[in-house]
Design an enzyme around this catalytic site. Structure first.
Site: not given
Length: 297
Positions: A50, A55, A84, A117
């Protein structure tokens, strides 16, 4: 790691490994640590990785995965990779470019799962799936109302396969989990072991989850670590679990979560720890119209 009971079928027919390796790290930790830890995780048996554009370690994670492909440990199709969309790319025309940036960093042709999100990007996410850049699409940090908004969207092409949220024994998300199950959406849990280390997000006076006496007592009873008890609890509830660690010993230990089982009574004791406590409160985003934590669940 390849036996079927360690995978869950998603509502689009793809399979997700029940245990994932989380790659978010505090900024002060050098990125090279991520390469090392990801390789150790794959060698230990993790097949679900993940990550996210935000990040800032997708290059390193891609390097680690490709080196394990090159040495014959795994094939690309053995790895379930999640990325993401970051919030600066919410405008629909930017969604695919964010995914393409991630793929370039990773040096991959596709991701297995791509998460959003915010409800606005769904149409553009569907295009990424149609283009073959993402096999499955899902959401992160959505509450029930936001999920319903998406599920009731006219012309919805692909239902989200999962909702990735903070979930642990102090915040067991029972109502959200039941709702997701009723809609055939898998709940993916982050922060399962508490998240004290992320100083930029978490109040340092937060309780240390792994010091909880109930977890400690069950750890003694089963001759396991409190972390394994916390992970096992989620798996037995049908939750997909992300375990983060940069420590070789703990990475290897976390994969042992399939080697034992908690009793119905143990599960009840752990249910009793719920106090709707969040480590990650997203305080900076509280004024946003799509702020997900204002609702009960």
């Amino acid at each position: 790691m390849n036996s079927k009971h360690q995978y869950v079928e998603l509502n689009d027919g793809h399979f997700i490994p029940r245990l994932g390796f989380g790659t978010y790290k505090p900024q002060e930790v050098p990125n090279s640590k991520t390469i090392e830890a990801t390789k150790i995780a794959i060698e230990a048996g993790f097949r679900h990785i993940d990550c996210a554009y935000a990040y800032q370690v997708e290059e390193e994670v891609g390097l680690a995965i490709r080196s394990k492909i090159a040495d014959g440990t795994v094939k690309r199709e053995d790895i379930f990779y999640t990325s993401k969309l970051w919030s600066t790319f919410h405008r629909p025309e930017l969604v695919q470019s964010c995914l393409e940036k991630s793929l370039k960093k990773l040096n991959f042709d596709y991701v297995d799962l791509y998460l959003i999100h915010s409800p606005m990007e769904l149409k553009a996410m569907e295009k990424c799936k149609d283009a073959g850049l993402a096999k499955s699409i899902g959401v992160s940090n959505f509450n029930r109302r936001q999920l319903e908004m998406i599920l009731n969207k006219p012309g919805l092409k692909y239902k989200p396969v999962c909702n990735q949220v903070e979930c642990h024994v102090y915040l067991n998300q029972r109502k959200l989990l039941d709702f997701c199950k009723s809609k055939d959406i898998v709940l993916v849990a982050y922060g399962v072991l508490g998240t004290q280390r992320y100083k930029e997000w978490v109040d340092p006076s937060s309780p240390v989850l792994l010091d909880d006496p109930v977890l400690g007592a069950l750890a003694k009873k089963h001759k396991r670590s409190p972390a394994l008890i916390a992970l096992r609890y989620q798996l037995q509830r049908g939750v997909i679990v992300l375990a983060k660690s940069l420590n070789e010993k703990r990475i290897k230990e976390n994969i042992q979560v399939f080697d034992f089982e908690l009793t119905a009574e143990d599960m009840k004791d752990l249910d009793g720890l719920n106090r709707n406590f969040r480590y990650v409160t997203f305080k900076l985003m509280a004024d946003h119209p799509n702020f997900p934590l204002a609702d009960e669940y």
